[in-house]
Design an enzyme around this catalytic site. Structure first.
Site, PDB file in Angstrom:
ATOM      1  N   TRP A  92       0.818  -1.213   0.000  1.00 42.40           N
ATOM      2  CA  TRP A  92       0.000   0.000   0.000  1.00 42.40           C
ATOM      3  C   TRP A  92       0.855   1.269   0.000  1.00 42.40           C
ATOM      4  O   TRP A  92       0.430   2.327   0.461  1.00 42.40           O
ATOM      5  CB  TRP A  92      -0.992   0.009   1.168  1.00 42.40           C
ATOM      6  CG  TRP A  92      -1.948  -1.144   1.072  1.00 42.40           C
ATOM      7  CD1 TRP A  92      -1.895  -2.310   1.753  1.00 42.40           C
ATOM      8  CD2 TRP A  92      -3.089  -1.232   0.205  1.00 42.40           C
ATOM      9  NE1 TRP A  92      -2.919  -3.144   1.377  1.00 42.40           N
ATOM     10  CE2 TRP A  92      -3.680  -2.500   0.426  1.00 42.40           C
ATOM     11  CE3 TRP A  92      -3.679  -0.369  -0.725  1.00 42.40           C
ATOM     12  CZ2 TRP A  92      -4.810  -2.932  -0.259  1.00 42.40           C
ATOM     13  CZ3 TRP A  92      -4.812  -0.793  -1.399  1.00 42.40           C
ATOM     14  CH2 TRP A  92      -5.369  -2.058  -1.164  1.00 42.40           C
ATOM     15  N   LYS A 124      -5.907   0.800  -4.975  1.00 40.39           N
ATOM     16  CA  LYS A 124      -6.256   2.215  -5.044  1.00 40.39           C
ATOM     17  C   LYS A 124      -5.250   2.917  -5.935  1.00 40.39           C
ATOM     18  O   LYS A 124      -4.291   2.306  -6.429  1.00 40.39           O
ATOM     19  CB  LYS A 124      -6.214   2.860  -3.653  1.00 40.39           C
ATOM     20  CG  LYS A 124      -7.380   2.547  -2.752  1.00 40.39           C
ATOM     21  CD  LYS A 124      -7.260   3.379  -1.474  1.00 40.39           C
ATOM     22  CE  LYS A 124      -8.460   3.170  -0.588  1.00 40.39           C
ATOM     23  NZ  LYS A 124      -8.382   4.012   0.639  1.00 40.39           N
ATOM     24  N   ASP A 338     -32.605  11.659 -12.525  1.00 40.69           N
ATOM     25  CA  ASP A 338     -32.903  12.413 -11.320  1.00 40.69           C
ATOM     26  C   ASP A 338     -32.405  13.857 -11.435  1.00 40.69           C
ATOM     27  O   ASP A 338     -31.385  14.141 -12.061  1.00 40.69           O
ATOM     28  CB  ASP A 338     -32.229  11.746 -10.116  1.00 40.69           C
ATOM     29  CG  ASP A 338     -32.426  12.523  -8.842  1.00 40.69           C
ATOM     30  OD1 ASP A 338     -33.547  12.483  -8.302  1.00 40.69           O
ATOM     31  OD2 ASP A 338     -31.475  13.196  -8.399  1.00 40.69           O
ATOM     32  N   GLU A 392     -37.275  13.417 -14.352  1.00 43.51           N
ATOM     33  CA  GLU A 392     -37.743  13.855 -13.042  1.00 43.51           C
ATOM     34  C   GLU A 392     -37.443  15.347 -12.936  1.00 43.51           C
ATOM     35  O   GLU A 392     -36.312  15.752 -12.689  1.00 43.51           O
ATOM     36  CB  GLU A 392     -37.040  13.061 -11.932  1.00 43.51           C
ATOM     37  CG  GLU A 392     -37.644  13.273 -10.558  1.00 43.51           C
ATOM     38  CD  GLU A 392     -36.776  14.098  -9.621  1.00 43.51           C
ATOM     39  OE1 GLU A 392     -37.077  14.109  -8.419  1.00 43.51           O
ATOM     40  OE2 GLU A 392     -35.814  14.752 -10.077  1.00 43.51           O
TER      41      GLU A 392
END
Length: 680
Positions: A92, A124, A338, A392
């Site tokens: 990491w 990551k 949305d 919407e």
């Protein structure tokens, strides 16, 4: 003998050639030409295809290339100077062996051997920019998981040995009225915990099918770090939320729905993004403006989120590619877009009433956002012609659900959001004995003819904490103490009766579709409140109490039966195939309203205490059969009407001048439906 001889109330429904739009013709034309020019430019640069342009998810992220038998990772980060993949193999930490190479056009890339990554590996990015650095999730990550102990989100390699084998490769939806059941996978169980895709498929989907709905609108599918956001604060746009299960389990759920003839619609959030930096795409490369507007325009103060810059080609590529992935990878059948009001108005429409056409054609409209929405509709319908898009929008912006060929934005439907708001306002501010039925009729039926609309009495918006469901407003505290069928209180009779009448008149006047939120059909007694610090992280209100629906001693059971038969009535008679809803009678003092649609007559007596015998009003001449009534004992009513009774119109030429009249018994707080069996 009572007579209601008011005749018709004219509808305010407007034609597409709306004279009110004439003063804004130049603005409408310029916007249309700008959007058309953008689409032509993108197609010209991409082999004549928007789909070819929408390749962000295919180009960026981690991919295994079979032809090279190796992995490749790419990322787009204009402000970044270095990018590293960090994982268990690097402890990491940053490592030169996992550093990406900077290419042209702000691209970073590196190829890795086949052995470098395995299925379910976690990783990551460490992104470095001038003056700073930070851990990030890849912008095109398709799988993101949260550590149960640390609560940290991490990208996960998803490369199973065998891909999901679809049982239904090409789903062709049944030719039926569009009846949508709005759902949330996590809160669908009765248990006080987060439900899964698999549990939804096996335990909830059968309930929806049994209820008669033929489409599910699934909320909160895109990955979002905060569960209580109801999925609105999206972090990883290309990843299905892992808190509900695996991609294969979501695909299995969709496959099972298709097998039962049920469309799967997805709530797509492209109006904003979560402002989290480590989990999301905010400040991915150290700047606020990689995907979003710079400065205050890029921040939504009410939603505490980031606002996309739809004028950037890279943002268009990102969002259009996102649509393409959900269609092609997951076989989604439709999107509910949305927050369109927030997208197309620079002030996000906050605090505005939108009472004039001038509100839609000022300088504060984000034409780039309109362009994106038009491109989105063009893309998804090119990929899948049967695809459904729903807008919407609370502003009432004209033409959102008008065809592209007629200068509209291209949505197939728009939600009639004002109807649910009107019901709440009515229940909050006016006693039902004082409801003005002509105003109610106007709110239910005023729609633009060129746009198909979907009506609903309430959705998840009315069920979230801070608001109340219709049943809670009708019953108050009695919803917990007075729902037993042996309870004969006026509060219970009123609540149960009006709940049925509200839903029936809403669906009977709906334009082209109807929506219900999970559990509201049987009057679910509680609001939706997700676990958070305020409620000591309890799931008590983030669940659905299905056991109430199946207890025959409770009125919840009767309301469920009513809704099931109401849905069956609409489907059996293909109610929405005829858009003409013709008012026959409205009488404010008697609180009676009647209308005709598709050879059916709907009559509502909203009076709180008076029943009427021999109540007369104009109707098309013929023989009618009583096919549905809310007073049926199995629906929790009093059983005051004779089942399957036939009625004949009476011709009156003396007193009222050549009129055909129906004469009916109308019990208090009751709705009835008559079907024309034979014309005279």
């Amino acid at each position: 003998m009572k007579k209601c001889l008011n005749g018709h109330l004219s509808s305010d429904t407007e034609n597409f050639n709306d004279p009110g739009l004439v003063p804004y013709a130049a603005t409408i034309s310029s916007r249309r030409l700008r959007i058309k020019a953008l689409e032509e430019k993108l197609k010209k640069e991409n082999n004549g295809s928007l789909s070819y342009f929408a390749n962000y998810h295919e180009m960026f992220g981690l991919h295994f290339e079979n032809e090279n038998d190796s992995w490749v990772f790419r990322e787009w980060a204009p402000n970044a100077t270095e990018i590293y993949i960090v994982c268990e193999k690097t402890s990491w930490q940053t490592s030169k062996d996992f550093a990406l190479e900077r290419k042209e056009n702000h691209l970073f890339e590196r190829r890795f051997s086949k052995q470098t990554f395995s299925h379910k590996d976690l990783f990551k990015l460490k992104v470095v920019w001038p003056g700073g650095e930070g851990e990030r999730i890849p912008t095109a990550a398709t799988r993101v998981v949260q550590d149960a102990r640390t609560l940290i989100f991490t990208a996960q390699v998803w490369h199973p040995e065998t891909h999901y084998q679809w049982k239904i490769n090409r789903f062709l939806p049944p030719d039926e009225p569009l009846l949508i059941y709005e759902t949330h996978v996590g809160m669908a169980l009765e248990d006080g915990r987060i439900g899964t895709y698999a549990e939804f498929e096996h335990h909830i989907l059968p309930k929806i099918i049994d209820a008669g709905y033929n489409a599910i609108q699934v909320m909160a599918i895109q990955e979002h770090p905060y569960y209580a956001s109801f999925g609105y604060h999206v972090s990883s746009f290309f990843a299905a939320s892992s808190r509900f299960g695996t991609p294969e389990e979501l695909k299995s759920l969709i496959d099972a729905a298709h097998k039962s003839g049920v469309r799967v619609l997805m709530d797509i959030i492209h109006s904003h993004a979560v402002n989290n930096e480590v989990e999301g795409i905010a400040k991915f490369d150290g700047t606020c403006y990689q995907f979003f507007h710079n400065g205050p325009k890029g921040y939504h103060r009410q939603w505490d989120s980031m606002c996309f810059d739809y004028g950037k080609p890279e943002v268009l590529k990102f969002l259009l590619s996102n649509l393409k992935l959900w269609i092609e990878e997951y076989k989604i059948d439709g999107f509910r877009f949305d927050g369109i009001t927030s997208m197309i108005f620079e002030d996000h429409g906050l605090g505005r009433a939108f009472t004039s056409y001038a509100d839609y054609y000022g300088d504060d409209v984000d034409v780039d956002a309109l362009s994106y929405l038009t491109l989105a509709n063009s893309l998804v319908h090119d990929i899948q012609p049967e695809f459904i898009t729903i807008a919407e929008d609370v502003s009432g912006y004209p033409g959102l659900a008008a065809p592209l060929s007629k200068g509209g934005t291209g949505f197939d439907y728009r939600y009639a959001m004002g109807i649910a708001d009107f019901w709440i306002k009515l229940l909050k501010e006016v006693k039902d004995e004082h409801w003005h039925l002509a105003t109610l009729w106007h709110e239910l039926t005023t729609k633009r003819k060129e746009e198909k609309t979907i009506s609903y009495a309430e959705s998840h918006d009315q069920a979230l904490v801070g608001d109340k469901t219709l049943m809670m407003r009708l019953m108050g505290g009695h919803i917990y103490t007075s729902m037993q069928k042996n309870n004969d209180s006026i509060e219970t009779f009123r609540g149960v009766a009006l709940h049925k009448m509200i839903r029936l008149i809403t669906i009977a006047t709906a334009g082209s579709g109807y929506l219900n939120f999970m559990g509201n059909e049987f009057g679910h007694p509680e609001w939706v409140d997700f676990p958070c610090e305020r409620n000591n992280f309890s799931h008590h209100y983030a669940r659905r109490q299905w056991s109430l629906k199946y207890d025959p001693d409770l009125y919840f059971y009767s309301l469920s039966e009513f809704d099931q038969q109401m849905i069956k009535l609409v489907k059996t008679n293909d109610l929405f195939s005829c858009s003409d809803v013709r008012l026959l009678c409205v009488h404010e003092d008697d609180k009676v309203i009647a209308f005709e649609r598709n050879n059916m007559v709907f009559v509502f007596n909203f009076h709180p205490s008076l029943s009427f015998s021999d109540y007369m009003f104009d109707a098309p001449p013929g023989e009618y059969k009583l096919v549905f009534n809310s007073d049926d004992i199995r629906f929790g009513g009093k059983g005051r009407l004779k089942k399957d009774q036939h009625h004949f119109t009476l011709f009156d030429s003396d007193r009222f001048g050549k009129r055909n009249l129906l004469s009916l018994y109308l019990p208090t707080r009751t709705a009835i439906v008559l079907k024309l069996k034979k014309r005279q």
